[in-house]
Design a protein around this motif. Sequence first.
Motif, mmCIF file in Angstrom:
data_model
loop_
_atom_site.group_PDB
_atom_site.id
_atom_site.type_symbol
_atom_site.label_atom_id
_atom_site.label_comp_id
_atom_site.label_asym_id
_atom_site.label_seq_id
_atom_site.Cartn_x
_atom_site.Cartn_y
_atom_site.Cartn_z
ATOM 1 N N VAL A 123 0.832 -1.218 0.086
ATOM 2 C CA VAL A 123 0.168 -0.050 -0.052
ATOM 3 C C VAL A 123 0.869 1.233 0.113
ATOM 4 C CG1 VAL A 123 -1.943 -1.149 1.282
ATOM 5 C CG2 VAL A 123 -0.275 0.038 2.528
ATOM 6 N N VAL A 124 0.332 2.130 -0.637
ATOM 7 C CA VAL A 124 0.688 3.713 -0.312
ATOM 8 C C VAL A 124 0.033 4.388 0.646
ATOM 9 C CG1 VAL A 124 1.283 5.925 -1.858
ATOM 10 C CG2 VAL A 124 1.479 3.654 -2.755
ATOM 11 N N VAL A 125 0.700 5.226 1.645
ATOM 12 C CA VAL A 125 -0.074 5.763 2.666
ATOM 13 C C VAL A 125 0.853 7.276 3.007
ATOM 14 C CG1 VAL A 125 -0.810 3.804 3.833
ATOM 15 C CG2 VAL A 125 1.418 4.516 4.310
ATOM 16 N N ARG A 126 0.045 8.131 3.649
ATOM 17 C CA ARG A 126 0.571 9.406 3.959
ATOM 18 C C ARG A 126 1.668 8.928 5.191
ATOM 19 N NH1 ARG A 126 -1.119 14.270 3.039
ATOM 20 N NH2 ARG A 126 -3.463 13.609 2.434
ATOM 21 N N LYS A 127 2.673 9.441 5.245
ATOM 22 C CA LYS A 127 4.050 9.353 6.226
ATOM 23 C C LYS A 127 3.082 9.599 7.565
ATOM 24 C CE LYS A 127 7.837 8.801 8.439
ATOM 25 N NZ LYS A 127 8.719 9.882 8.387
ATOM 26 N N GLU A 128 2.661 10.691 7.712
ATOM 27 C CA GLU A 128 2.313 11.295 9.165
ATOM 28 C C GLU A 128 1.171 10.429 9.603
ATOM 29 O OE1 GLU A 128 -0.671 14.851 7.709
ATOM 30 O OE2 GLU A 128 1.496 15.187 8.428
ATOM 31 N N GLU A 129 0.447 9.614 8.944
ATOM 32 C CA GLU A 129 -0.527 8.968 9.326
ATOM 33 C C GLU A 129 -0.192 7.277 9.695
ATOM 34 O OE1 GLU A 129 -4.361 11.078 6.990
ATOM 35 O OE2 GLU A 129 -3.298 9.288 6.225
ATOM 36 N N ILE A 130 0.945 6.928 9.320
ATOM 37 C CA ILE A 130 1.078 5.334 9.438
ATOM 38 C C ILE A 130 1.520 5.027 10.674
ATOM 39 C CG2 ILE A 130 3.568 5.648 8.455
ATOM 40 C CD1 ILE A 130 0.923 3.063 7.370
ATOM 41 N N PRO A 131 1.146 3.750 11.317
ATOM 42 C CA PRO A 131 1.699 3.400 12.619
ATOM 43 C C PRO A 131 3.023 2.421 12.321
ATOM 44 C CG PRO A 131 0.052 1.959 11.889
ATOM 45 C CD PRO A 131 -0.058 3.228 10.878
ATOM 46 N N MET A 132 3.736 2.414 13.094
ATOM 47 C CA MET A 132 4.924 1.470 13.119
ATOM 48 C C MET A 132 4.670 0.078 13.102
ATOM 49 S SD MET A 132 7.685 3.194 12.918
ATOM 50 C CE MET A 132 7.052 4.694 11.997
ATOM 51 N N TYR A 133 5.439 -0.880 12.573
ATOM 52 C CA TYR A 133 4.919 -2.172 12.385
ATOM 53 C C TYR A 133 5.344 -2.736 13.920
ATOM 54 C CZ TYR A 133 4.946 -2.260 7.580
ATOM 55 O OH TYR A 133 4.818 -2.020 6.055
ATOM 56 N N ASP A 134 4.485 -3.847 14.372
ATOM 57 C CA ASP A 134 4.674 -4.768 15.501
ATOM 58 C C ASP A 134 5.819 -5.396 15.695
ATOM 59 O OD1 ASP A 134 4.021 -6.874 17.711
ATOM 60 O OD2 ASP A 134 2.467 -5.246 18.099
ATOM 61 N N LEU A 135 6.609 -5.101 16.574
ATOM 62 C CA LEU A 135 8.053 -5.709 16.660
ATOM 63 C C LEU A 135 7.876 -7.216 17.058
ATOM 64 C CD1 LEU A 135 10.177 -3.108 18.186
ATOM 65 C CD2 LEU A 135 9.940 -3.534 15.912
ATOM 66 N N ARG A 136 6.851 -7.854 17.674
ATOM 67 C CA ARG A 136 6.836 -9.074 18.113
ATOM 68 C C ARG A 136 6.858 -10.157 17.165
ATOM 69 N NH1 ARG A 136 1.586 -8.744 21.328
ATOM 70 N NH2 ARG A 136 1.655 -6.402 20.807
ATOM 71 N N PHE A 137 6.424 -9.598 15.953
ATOM 72 C CA PHE A 137 6.413 -10.444 14.603
ATOM 73 C C PHE A 137 7.856 -10.494 13.911
ATOM 74 C CE2 PHE A 137 1.938 -9.286 15.152
ATOM 75 C CZ PHE A 137 1.419 -10.625 15.437
ATOM 76 N N VAL A 138 8.643 -11.773 13.975
ATOM 77 C CA VAL A 138 9.938 -11.795 13.395
ATOM 78 C C VAL A 138 10.009 -13.110 12.297
ATOM 79 C CG1 VAL A 138 10.926 -10.621 15.429
ATOM 80 C CG2 VAL A 138 10.741 -13.400 15.361
ATOM 81 N N GLY A 139 10.981 -13.180 11.631
ATOM 82 C CA GLY A 139 11.011 -14.298 10.614
ATOM 83 C C GLY A 139 9.745 -14.174 9.773
ATOM 84 N N PHE A 140 9.062 -15.413 9.659
ATOM 85 C CA PHE A 140 7.937 -15.644 8.847
ATOM 86 C C PHE A 140 6.632 -15.635 9.622
ATOM 87 C CE2 PHE A 140 4.975 -18.499 6.702
ATOM 88 C CZ PHE A 140 4.769 -17.920 5.493
#
Length: 727
Positions: A637-654
Motif C-alpha cells: 500500500v501507499v499511505v501518508r507518512k504522518e498517518e502510518i503506525p509503526m510495525y509490531d516488533l513481536r513478529f519476526v521471521g515468517f
Amino acid sequence: MPGISIRRAKRYGLHTILARRWLAIYASLLAMAIVAILYYLSLEDDPDNVLGFNTREMRLADRVHEMEEQNVMLRHQLAAAHNQLVAVLDETGGNGTAADRAQPPEEPLSKCAEVSVVIVCAGYNSTRSVVTLIKSLLFYRRHPLHFYFLVDEVAEQVLSHLFHTWGVPQVELTMYRIDRKITDEVDWVPNKHYSGVYGLVKLMLPKVLPVTLRKAIVLDTDITFATDIAELWRLFSRFKPGQMLGLVENQSDWYLGSLWKNHRPWPAVGRGYNTGVILMDLDRMRVHNFQQVWRLVAEKYLVTHFSTQLADQDVINAVIKTHPDMVYRLSCQWNVQLSDNTRSERCYTEVTDLKVIHWNSPKKLKVKNKNAEFFRNQHLTFLEYDGNLLRRQLFSCPAGEEPSWRDQLSRLSEEDECYDFQRARATEYRTHLYYLQYDMESARAGGGVTLVAQLSMDRLQMVEALCRHWQGPVSLAVYMSDAEAQVFLQYVQDSDVLRQRTNVGYHVVYKDGTYYPVNYLRNVALREVNTPYVFLADIDFLPMMGLYSSLMRAAGDLFSDMNTPKALVVPAFETQRYRLSFPGSKAELLSMLDMGDLFTFRYHVWSKGHAPTDYGKWRTATTPYPVKWEADFEPYVVVRKEEIPMYDLRFVGFGWNKVSHIMELHARGFQFIVLPNAFVIHMPHAPSLDIAKFRTSRQYRQCLKMLKQSFVKEMEEKYGEDFSFVV
C-alpha cells in the motif's frame, strides 16, 4: 629485531646489551658463511656436478640468494642499532641514565578514570570510516571513554543513532554541531586539502570544547589503534611546563620541500609534525591564548603561501616553528603514517610495538606501500569485527543507566520455549543509518513517494533491478554482519546502476540473534522517509515501469481529502520464471495472465492474503475502487507518512508481520482503495531460512500462534473492536 629500550639499558647497562647483540649478529653471519663454504666444497666430489646447472647447484644458488637477503637485513638492523647507540650516547653523555632522569615518570591512571577523545567527523564517508577507529578503541580499552564529536548535520544524525543503538557500557557521547559560528572563524583560511573547511576545525577546539574539559586526545577518523588508548593518555604526565601539544614527527619529506620541483610547504621544525594524533592540553592552550596565536601566524604566512595544503597541520606546524617549546614529541609508534611518500619504515624497523596506524593518504587503504598489506590486514580485522561483542562490560566501574532494552532482556527467562521470539522483540539492533552517500534535498523535492523495503545479503542482487524500475527515493534497511557490510559496500560501488543513485538511503542493521527482525527493519526504513508518502513494499517485488510517476499522480488526487485516512492498494502478481519479459502495460500483464506466464500473488498457497483486492474487478477497472478489509489481508500500500503506525516488533521471521500491520490500519479507520493501473510482480527466489523453520518446526508455529493471540488481545483493548475471528 635489534632495538634499544632505555629502561632496559638503564637496568643492565647499555653497552653490554649492544655488545651482545652485535656479537649475536656477527655470529649469525659467520655461521651462515661457514655453512655456505662447506656446502659448496661438498659439491666438488659430486659426480653429477658437470657443466650446466644440476639439482645440487640450483639448491646452492637458492641458498646463497637466501643468505644474501638475510645479510642485507642484518646489516640494516646492525646500522639501526648503531644509530640508536649514537643518539642515546649523545643525549646521556655515555652513561645511559640522563635521558631517563630527563623524562618525568608517568603518573598512574586510576582504574575508572575517564579518557576523553575528540574527533571531527563530517559527511557520510567519515561516519563510516570512524566506526573502525571506534571499534579498535573499544577493543583494547580498559577505562571508561568519553567521545566528543564535532559534527555536521549528517554525522550528528548517524553517530547519535549508532551510539544509542550500540549501547556500549562505560561510553559517553557529547556532540557539537559545526555551525556558522565555528566555520566563520576558520573559513577565511584558504585550504586545498580534500577535507575542506572541516580540516581546519581542530584549530578551534580550545574555544569550542567546554572549559571543564582540561585535556583530550584528538584523533583523525582514518586511524586504527593497536593498544589501550590509556597508554597514550598517561603521556600527559610527561609534559614539561609550557608543553601543550603531544605530536609525532611527520614521516615524510613534505615539510623539507624536496618531494618535487617548486614545492613550497609551510614552515616547520625539521620534518614537522603530523596532527592525526594530538595530545592536547586544553587548559594550557587557553592560558596561552592559542586562538590568537594561530590566527596571527596564519595571517603572516598566507601572504606568501596563499593557502594551506594540509589544513590544520600546516598552521599548527607554523605555530610550532615560532614556539618550538610548546611540543612534547611522541614516539613514532603512536602515529605510523601510511601516506604515498611515507618514511614510516624507519619507525617500524626500530620499534617493534606499533600502537597507532594512520591511513593519511587520500587513497586510504589503496595507498601503494610495500608493507601496506600487513597494515591493511590489521585494519580489516576491526573493519569486519562484530561490534556486538563490544557491548559486554569487561571491567568493573560504576555503571550508568542501563538501556531499557537491555533491562528487558535481563528479565526474560531462557527456559521460555518462545525465548528467541521474546529476545528478538526486546533487542535494540545496532544500526548505521545512511551507510552510503544520500542526497536528502533531492529526495525531499517534489513531495514524492518513498519506496520502503528491507533485505538481507541473499536478496542483495534484487536492489539493482528495483532501482531500474523505480526512479523515486528509496529507504532500505539492510540486515547483515560487519563483514557482510563490506561486501555490500563493494557491490554498490561496483554497480553502474547503484553508484549513480543518491536518493537511495541504505540503513545497515547489524545481525544479532536467531530470527530475522523483519518488522524492526521495516520501522528503521520507515522512520527515515522524508517525503509525504510511502510505498510499503518488499525487495523481491519489481514495480511496473513508471509506477513512481503513477503513484505521485494518484497520491495527489486521492489524498486531497484529509478527513479519512487512506491506503492505496497496488495489486500484486507473481511469476515462476527467473527470466521474464516484464509487461510494459496493464494490457500486456492481462495477456500474460491469460497465457499462464503470470498469476495473482500466492493464489495457490495463501489466497486470503490478497483476495480482497478483487482481481476480477481490477481487470476491467479504469478508476480507483474501494475494498473492504478481511482477515489475513496483506496488500502492498501507499499511505501518508504522518498517518502510518509503526510495525509490531513481536513478529519476526515468517508469519503475520504484514498482516498485523494492515489489521491495525483497518482498526484505525483506513479506507483501502485499489489503483486500477498499477501493479508489482514478485520475482522467484529460494525460500528464506525463516520459512523453512516455520514449515518444519512445530514449536515455531505454536509460538507464532501465541504472538497472534497476544496481538489481537491488545488490538481489541486499544481500539474496542472484536478481532477474535482472525486467530
